[in-house]
Each structure stands twice: as C-alpha cells, then as structure tokens.
Design a protein around this motif. Sequence first.
Motif, PDB file in Angstrom:
ATOM      1  N   GLN A  19       1.174  -1.109   0.309  1.00 43.75           N
ATOM      2  CA  GLN A  19       0.151   0.177  -0.031  1.00 43.75           C
ATOM      3  C   GLN A  19       0.596   1.438   0.024  1.00 43.75           C
ATOM      4  OE1 GLN A  19      -2.458  -0.405   3.332  1.00 43.75           O
ATOM      5  NE2 GLN A  19      -3.940  -1.568   2.152  1.00 43.75           N
ATOM      6  N   PRO A  20       1.080   1.261  -1.526  1.00 46.24           N
ATOM      7  CA  PRO A  20       2.800   2.984  -0.943  1.00 46.24           C
ATOM      8  C   PRO A  20       1.706   3.810  -0.880  1.00 46.24           C
ATOM      9  CG  PRO A  20       1.782   1.878  -3.583  1.00 46.24           C
ATOM     10  CD  PRO A  20       1.174   0.996  -2.775  1.00 46.24           C
ATOM     11  N   THR A  21       2.152   4.857  -0.378  1.00 45.98           N
ATOM     12  CA  THR A  21       1.711   6.086  -0.026  1.00 45.98           C
ATOM     13  C   THR A  21       2.765   7.181  -0.326  1.00 45.98           C
ATOM     14  OG1 THR A  21       2.224   6.237   2.558  1.00 45.98           O
ATOM     15  CG2 THR A  21       0.326   5.401   1.695  1.00 45.98           C
ATOM     16  N   ALA A  22       2.557   8.392  -0.104  1.00 45.73           N
ATOM     17  CA  ALA A  22       3.926   9.240  -0.252  1.00 45.73           C
ATOM     18  C   ALA A  22       4.371   9.783   1.237  1.00 45.73           C
ATOM     19  CB  ALA A  22       3.243  10.878  -0.752  1.00 45.73           C
TER      20      ALA A  22
END
Length: 148
Positions: free
Chosen positions: A135-138
């Motif tokens: 779950q990539p996030t900034a």
Amino acid sequence: GVRGVIVKLTEGTYYINPNAQAQIASAQAAGLRIAVYHYSKYQTPVSVINEADYFTTFVKKYGLTNNTVLVDDLEDAATRQGDVTQNALAFRDRLAANGYQRYMLYTSPSYIAATKLNSNTFGLRNIWMASYPYQPTANNLWHTQYGA
C-alpha cells in the motif's frame, strides 16, 4: 508527468526484446528520455564480457547514444555464482569500455542479503532498488537513499 522510460533490451546472450525497437521509437517520438536494461545471467568473467557485449551490440543497433543509461538487472538465481560484486563491476567496466559511461544496477534487498553484493561499490545514486510496497503512500516511501 512521465519524463522517461526504461525498456528491456536483452537477456543473457540469447534474447532480444522483439518489441524493443518499436518501444524505443515510440518513446523517442513522445520526447521521453530512454534507458534500457539487460536481464543478467552471467556467472563467470567470460560470461560477463559476453553479456555486456551482446547488450551493447543492440544498444548501438537501435541508435541509442553513449549518453543513454544502461541498467544491469541483477536478480536472477543464476548470477549468484562466484564473486557477485566483482562480476557486476566487470559488467559495468565492459559497458564503459564499449563507450557507455552511464550505468545503473537494478537489484533487491533480498538479492543483496543472499549474495553479499556490496551495493556501496556502485554509489547509491547508481542503484535502482526493487521495491514492492503493498500500500504505497507518499508518507511511506522505501529505499529513498537510492537513485531509483
């Protein structure tokens, strides 16, 4: 927002991406920066030279300049033989001898752990580190110390 592409060009000394020429031409027509990669299978100093020469033969054939970034995709189990760091350095040096100074190494943390590859030898900006966050996030970026 896309500024560039990386096209798989070759693998070992037996495979050329049949779509590479069209992919490169399309990227050029779109004004994108182009890098190419070689999926390595080398195990010995001789196979290192053979693969680097095979790769650069097609880099030249497709008209890519000596300013093109060439990537050594080092992840295959076959490449875990011998001194992995020395083999990768020899691949980089052979690319340079063939006229290509811009080099990146693609690998993964698990490959480094399994082979004791000394990634610092290449300079962190010259490493493209495999990263597959679920779950990539900034706010949760991985491996930001590397060039890619």
